[in-house]
Design a protein around this motif. Structure first.
Motif, PDB file in Angstrom:
ATOM      1  N   LEU A 417      -6.492   8.002  -3.313  1.00  0.00           N
ATOM      2  CA  LEU A 417      -6.737   9.252  -4.015  1.00  0.00           C
ATOM      3  C   LEU A 417      -6.617  10.433  -3.054  1.00  0.00           C
ATOM      4  O   LEU A 417      -5.980  11.448  -3.370  1.00  0.00           O
ATOM      5  CB  LEU A 417      -8.128   9.213  -4.650  1.00  0.00           C
ATOM      6  CG  LEU A 417      -8.545  10.381  -5.536  1.00  0.00           C
ATOM      7  CD1 LEU A 417      -7.584  10.531  -6.702  1.00  0.00           C
ATOM      8  CD2 LEU A 417      -9.966  10.164  -6.048  1.00  0.00           C
ATOM      9  N   TRP A 418      -7.207  10.292  -1.870  1.00  0.00           N
ATOM     10  CA  TRP A 418      -7.104  11.362  -0.872  1.00  0.00           C
ATOM     11  C   TRP A 418      -5.657  11.533  -0.417  1.00  0.00           C
ATOM     12  O   TRP A 418      -5.159  12.650  -0.309  1.00  0.00           O
ATOM     13  CB  TRP A 418      -7.987  11.034   0.340  1.00  0.00           C
ATOM     14  CG  TRP A 418      -7.623  11.891   1.514  1.00  0.00           C
ATOM     15  CD1 TRP A 418      -8.019  13.184   1.739  1.00  0.00           C
ATOM     16  CD2 TRP A 418      -6.745  11.536   2.594  1.00  0.00           C
ATOM     17  NE1 TRP A 418      -7.435  13.654   2.901  1.00  0.00           N
ATOM     18  CE2 TRP A 418      -6.661  12.658   3.443  1.00  0.00           C
ATOM     19  CE3 TRP A 418      -6.035  10.382   2.920  1.00  0.00           C
ATOM     20  CZ2 TRP A 418      -5.874  12.656   4.592  1.00  0.00           C
ATOM     21  CZ3 TRP A 418      -5.256  10.370   4.062  1.00  0.00           C
ATOM     22  CH2 TRP A 418      -5.176  11.496   4.892  1.00  0.00           C
ATOM     23  N   GLU A 419      -4.957  10.432  -0.180  1.00  0.00           N
ATOM     24  CA  GLU A 419      -3.598  10.503   0.340  1.00  0.00           C
ATOM     25  C   GLU A 419      -2.653  11.156  -0.657  1.00  0.00           C
ATOM     26  O   GLU A 419      -1.801  11.967  -0.287  1.00  0.00           O
ATOM     27  CB  GLU A 419      -3.120   9.083   0.686  1.00  0.00           C
ATOM     28  CG  GLU A 419      -1.867   9.060   1.532  1.00  0.00           C
ATOM     29  CD  GLU A 419      -0.735   8.341   0.835  1.00  0.00           C
ATOM     30  OE1 GLU A 419       0.130   7.823   1.532  1.00  0.00           O
ATOM     31  OE2 GLU A 419      -0.698   8.327  -0.413  1.00  0.00           O
ATOM     32  N   LEU A 420      -2.814  10.841  -1.947  1.00  0.00           N
ATOM     33  CA  LEU A 420      -1.995  11.482  -2.971  1.00  0.00           C
ATOM     34  C   LEU A 420      -2.301  12.975  -3.061  1.00  0.00           C
ATOM     35  O   LEU A 420      -1.423  13.784  -3.369  1.00  0.00           O
ATOM     36  CB  LEU A 420      -2.236  10.811  -4.328  1.00  0.00           C
ATOM     37  CG  LEU A 420      -1.663   9.404  -4.486  1.00  0.00           C
ATOM     38  CD1 LEU A 420      -2.214   8.737  -5.742  1.00  0.00           C
ATOM     39  CD2 LEU A 420      -0.146   9.444  -4.525  1.00  0.00           C
ATOM     40  N   ARG A 421      -3.533  13.311  -2.783  1.00  0.00           N
ATOM     41  CA  ARG A 421      -3.950  14.721  -2.805  1.00  0.00           C
ATOM     42  C   ARG A 421      -3.443  15.456  -1.572  1.00  0.00           C
ATOM     43  O   ARG A 421      -2.976  16.592  -1.659  1.00  0.00           O
ATOM     44  CB  ARG A 421      -5.478  14.754  -2.874  1.00  0.00           C
ATOM     45  CG  ARG A 421      -6.140  16.091  -2.714  1.00  0.00           C
ATOM     46  CD  ARG A 421      -7.644  15.911  -2.825  1.00  0.00           C
ATOM     47  NE  ARG A 421      -8.361  17.152  -2.633  1.00  0.00           N
ATOM     48  CZ  ARG A 421      -9.518  17.432  -3.205  1.00  0.00           C
ATOM     49  NH1 ARG A 421     -10.090  16.554  -3.999  1.00  0.00           N
ATOM     50  NH2 ARG A 421     -10.125  18.573  -2.978  1.00  0.00           N
ATOM     51  N   PHE A 423      -0.837  14.719   0.461  1.00  0.00           N
ATOM     52  CA  PHE A 423       0.620  14.841   0.524  1.00  0.00           C
ATOM     53  C   PHE A 423       1.154  14.916  -0.912  1.00  0.00           C
ATOM     54  O   PHE A 423       1.743  13.959  -1.423  1.00  0.00           O
ATOM     55  CB  PHE A 423       1.226  13.665   1.284  1.00  0.00           C
ATOM     56  CG  PHE A 423       0.642  13.483   2.654  1.00  0.00           C
ATOM     57  CD1 PHE A 423       0.967  14.351   3.682  1.00  0.00           C
ATOM     58  CD2 PHE A 423      -0.270  12.476   2.906  1.00  0.00           C
ATOM     59  CE1 PHE A 423       0.410  14.204   4.948  1.00  0.00           C
ATOM     60  CE2 PHE A 423      -0.829  12.305   4.155  1.00  0.00           C
ATOM     61  CZ  PHE A 423      -0.495  13.178   5.189  1.00  0.00           C
ATOM     62  N   SER A 424       0.916  16.036  -1.520  1.00  0.00           N
ATOM     63  CA  SER A 424       1.215  16.170  -2.948  1.00  0.00           C
ATOM     64  C   SER A 424       2.697  16.429  -3.225  1.00  0.00           C
ATOM     65  O   SER A 424       3.173  16.158  -4.325  1.00  0.00           O
ATOM     66  CB  SER A 424       0.378  17.300  -3.549  1.00  0.00           C
ATOM     67  OG  SER A 424       0.621  18.515  -2.858  1.00  0.00           O
ATOM     68  N   ALA A 490       7.966  14.015   7.219  1.00  0.00           N
ATOM     69  CA  ALA A 490       6.844  14.960   7.286  1.00  0.00           C
ATOM     70  C   ALA A 490       6.153  15.055   5.922  1.00  0.00           C
ATOM     71  O   ALA A 490       4.920  15.173   5.852  1.00  0.00           O
ATOM     72  CB  ALA A 490       7.331  16.332   7.741  1.00  0.00           C
ATOM     73  N   SER A 491       6.922  14.981   4.829  1.00  0.00           N
ATOM     74  CA  SER A 491       6.318  15.073   3.506  1.00  0.00           C
ATOM     75  C   SER A 491       5.478  13.851   3.171  1.00  0.00           C
ATOM     76  O   SER A 491       4.673  13.889   2.236  1.00  0.00           O
ATOM     77  CB  SER A 491       7.409  15.264   2.438  1.00  0.00           C
ATOM     78  OG  SER A 491       8.133  14.064   2.212  1.00  0.00           O
ATOM     79  N   HIS A 492       5.636  12.774   3.939  1.00  0.00           N
ATOM     80  CA  HIS A 492       4.876  11.543   3.715  1.00  0.00           C
ATOM     81  C   HIS A 492       3.793  11.326   4.769  1.00  0.00           C
ATOM     82  O   HIS A 492       3.183  10.259   4.811  1.00  0.00           O
ATOM     83  CB  HIS A 492       5.815  10.336   3.704  1.00  0.00           C
ATOM     84  CG  HIS A 492       6.698  10.279   2.494  1.00  0.00           C
ATOM     85  ND1 HIS A 492       6.401   9.533   1.383  1.00  0.00           N
ATOM     86  CD2 HIS A 492       7.884  10.912   2.226  1.00  0.00           C
ATOM     87  CE1 HIS A 492       7.363   9.679   0.486  1.00  0.00           C
ATOM     88  NE2 HIS A 492       8.263  10.515   0.965  1.00  0.00           N
ATOM     89  N   ALA A 516      -3.592   7.152  13.755  1.00  0.00           N
ATOM     90  CA  ALA A 516      -4.433   8.191  14.341  1.00  0.00           C
ATOM     91  C   ALA A 516      -4.272   9.507  13.588  1.00  0.00           C
ATOM     92  O   ALA A 516      -5.257  10.224  13.337  1.00  0.00           O
ATOM     93  CB  ALA A 516      -4.068   8.379  15.819  1.00  0.00           C
ATOM     94  N   TYR A 517      -3.050   9.804  13.189  1.00  0.00           N
ATOM     95  CA  TYR A 517      -2.781  11.058  12.481  1.00  0.00           C
ATOM     96  C   TYR A 517      -3.433  11.049  11.093  1.00  0.00           C
ATOM     97  O   TYR A 517      -4.155  11.996  10.731  1.00  0.00           O
ATOM     98  CB  TYR A 517      -1.274  11.261  12.362  1.00  0.00           C
ATOM     99  CG  TYR A 517      -0.874  12.485  11.587  1.00  0.00           C
ATOM    100  CD1 TYR A 517      -1.085  13.761  12.104  1.00  0.00           C
ATOM    101  CD2 TYR A 517      -0.262  12.371  10.337  1.00  0.00           C
ATOM    102  CE1 TYR A 517      -0.706  14.892  11.392  1.00  0.00           C
ATOM    103  CE2 TYR A 517       0.118  13.502   9.624  1.00  0.00           C
ATOM    104  CZ  TYR A 517      -0.115  14.757  10.151  1.00  0.00           C
ATOM    105  OH  TYR A 517       0.260  15.871   9.450  1.00  0.00           O
ATOM    106  N   LEU A 518      -3.186   9.986  10.327  1.00  0.00           N
ATOM    107  CA  LEU A 518      -3.778   9.905   8.990  1.00  0.00           C
ATOM    108  C   LEU A 518      -5.299   9.863   9.069  1.00  0.00           C
ATOM    109  O   LEU A 518      -5.998  10.485   8.259  1.00  0.00           O
ATOM    110  CB  LEU A 518      -3.252   8.679   8.248  1.00  0.00           C
ATOM    111  CG  LEU A 518      -1.769   8.677   7.879  1.00  0.00           C
ATOM    112  CD1 LEU A 518      -1.371   7.336   7.254  1.00  0.00           C
ATOM    113  CD2 LEU A 518      -1.443   9.817   6.925  1.00  0.00           C
TER     114      LEU A 518
END
Length: 545
Positions: A417-421, A423-424, A490-492, A516-518
């Motif tokens: 849910l956070w990831e879809l939010r 990287f919309s 970058a969009s992902h 680490a980035y995510l």
């Protein structure tokens, strides 16, 4: 006449399939109105006929014979049924509705204005291999029609003879007519001689009938609590509880949020009604008694509270669809909260948003806006002034994310849910934007493709894309022009250090850099909600692969 106050007598029997269909057509065997509507898929319908042709049992049916007048359906599978006889007891189908509706709707002569849902054909000849390919659902193509035996012809001699004449006269099948007709006759004889086990409950009350249903479970499907309570509370003067729950489902589905499970909505109704129905061994008759005179009020209140809950989830918490709700219990507690607090102010709504994410990340739930909720809020505020060790002891601990990407457990769904939010706006391999949320709603976790062919199966080595090709994703990515590649990754959420590792074929380094980035981005979001994340990952939890 059997006394309806006694417990009834159970009598096993074996009956020809054709006899049961005749009883339905004559109005002697009826479907009570409290039964669920027909919901079988075409695949289930075809599997039923495959089992019959193979001579396999399809499970017994449960019938209640009573002099009581039970409201029943006037149509079965879209075919009008005459009124029940008045000079004898009537049989009501308690278990087996889906199976007998399939058989009745498919084998019995239908009205001229027909529904293709009930069209099933048996493909003849051509050495059909897999049994599942022998039966066809719906309206078939005209080509090859002489080889398709309509099952509506197998029980009626004149219709069967008409089909045989068609096979004989058609140039495409004339030379094989004898073989094809023999095959059709073999199937017809198998259906006509097929027998079904019938368990009859003679006499008793509706409570006894429901108890028999729960004990027998002849269809292989355990009766669901809302089915049972719906039957126990059914009255002629109003819709059944099952009808009300289906209406709630349709109301939610109409919002675009998806249709919740009927059992979940039943539990929501019980929450609103203040009924504790989930001890180790719930007494459903007692639950039904508590609901009986309150169904109208409880379902009305549930509908209102549910609508407010869906608005909160979609527009405040940011949950676009039911499939991304981390915990069913969150919906239940929100419904109860909005029923008791119909107009929440801005501060309370903000508290609910924080509650939603904290319960998703920690896997623990408590009543929103309760004393415990306010105590936790006080601890969150205190944690800002406490040492790191003290702050961790004050709050529920965030569950670590599994090393396998899945969508079963609340922590995984909270991440998705956070990831879809986060990287919309994502790009496909051609650089065109696509709706990632809509793709997830449609395809689920399968929309996430593995990037590096070896190593981690976790979120850092997955990328959502609408395309599916035979090659590995890393090969497709590295074949892109440099500028397009940078824009797409970058969009992902693939940073430059991780991209560099990927181009160099360093799978372990790629996963480490992207993890680490995510992780840093998700932790930043957690802190914005007043939550201190766990620093260490733990792959021991049994998340979905």
């Amino acid at each position: 006449m059997t006394d309806p106050d006694d417990g009834g007598v159970v009598r096993p029997d074996v009956v020809l399939l054709e006899t049961l269909l005749d009883d339905i057509a004559a109005g002697r065997l009826r479907v009570p109105r409290f039964q669920r509507p027909f919901v079988w898929s075409p695949e289930q319908m075809l599997e039923l006929f495959d089992s019959i042709e193979g001579g396999y049992p399809i499970g017994s049916i449960l019938v209640w014979e009573t002099a009581l007048k039970v409201p029943s359906l006037d149509t079965v599978a879209g075919i009008d049924i005459p009124p029940p006889p008045t000079d004898r007891t009537v049989s009501y189908l308690l278990d087996g509705h889906q199976r007998l509706s399939t058989l009745f709707g498919t084998l019995v002569k239908r009205p001229s204005t027909d529904d293709p849902q009930w069209h099933i054909y048996r493909r003849l000849g051509d050495n059909v291999g897999a049994r599942a390919l022998r039966f066809i659902h719906g309206q078939p193509d005209v080509e090859g029609a002489p080889r398709l035996l309509p099952l509506q012809a197998v029980l009626r001699t004149m219709d069967f003879l008409a089909y045989a004449r068609q096979v004989t006269r058609d140039p495409a099948t004339a030379d094989q007519a004898d073989t094809l007709i023999d095959e059709a006759e073999h199937l017809a004889q198998g259906i006509k001689s097929y027998k079904i086990a019938v368990i009859r409950l003679v006499g008793g009350s509706i409570s006894h009938a429901v108890e028999a249903f729960t004990r027998v479970n002849s269809g292989g499907r355990k009766i669901q609590p809302y089915d049972l309570v719906s039957a126990l509370t059914y009255r002629v003067t109003h819709h059944s509880l099952a009808d009300r729950i289906e209406a709630l489902r349709q109301n939610v589905a109409a919002t675009g949020f998806g249709a919740p499970d009927a059992g979940l909505l039943f539990r929501a109704c019980l929450r609103v009604g203040g009924i504790d129905a989930f001890p180790l061994q719930p007494r459903w008759a007692e639950v039904a008694a508590k609901l009986e005179d309150r169904i109208d009020d409880i379902t009305r209140r549930t509908d209102v509270a549910l609508a407010r809950t869906i608005r909160f989830l979609r527009y405040e918490a940011g949950v676009p669809h039911m499939c991304l709700l981390p915990e069913d219990n969150q919906l239940l507690r929100l419904v109860a909260t909005y029923d008791g607090n119909p107009e929440l102010n801005e501060e309370q709504t903000a508290d609910l948003v924080q509650w939603f994410w904290l319960t998703a990340w920690t896997g623990t739930t408590w009543e929103p806006l309760s004393k415990r909720h306010h105590s936790i809020r006080a601890n969150i505020a205190k944690a800002g002034f406490a040492s790191e060790t003290e702050s961790r002891s004050l709050l529920p601990q965030v569950r670590p994310l599994s090393e396998r990407l899945g969508s079963v457990h609340s922590r995984s769904r909270a991440y998705l849910l956070w990831e879809l939010r986060e990287f919309s706006r994502r790009l496909d391999l051609s650089g065109k934007p696509f709706d990632a949320t809509e793709l997830f709603i449609r395809s689920g976790i399968t929309a996430y493709r593995r990037i590096m062919p070896t190593g981690s199966q976790g979120p850092a080595n997955r990328m959502m894309l609408p395309e599916h090709t035979a090659h590995g994703l890393v090969r497709e990515l590295t074949a892109l022009p440099p500028r397009l590649l940078r824009d797409v990754v970058a969009s992902h959420g693939i940073p430059v250090p991780a991209l560099t590792r990927m181009l160099g074929g360093d799978a372990e380094g790629f996963v480490r850099e992207r993890s680490a980035y995510l992780g840093s981005l998700e932790e930043e979001f957690m802190r914005s909600m007043g939550v201190e994340p766990q620093p260490a990952a733990d792959s021991s939890d049994d998340y979905e692969a």
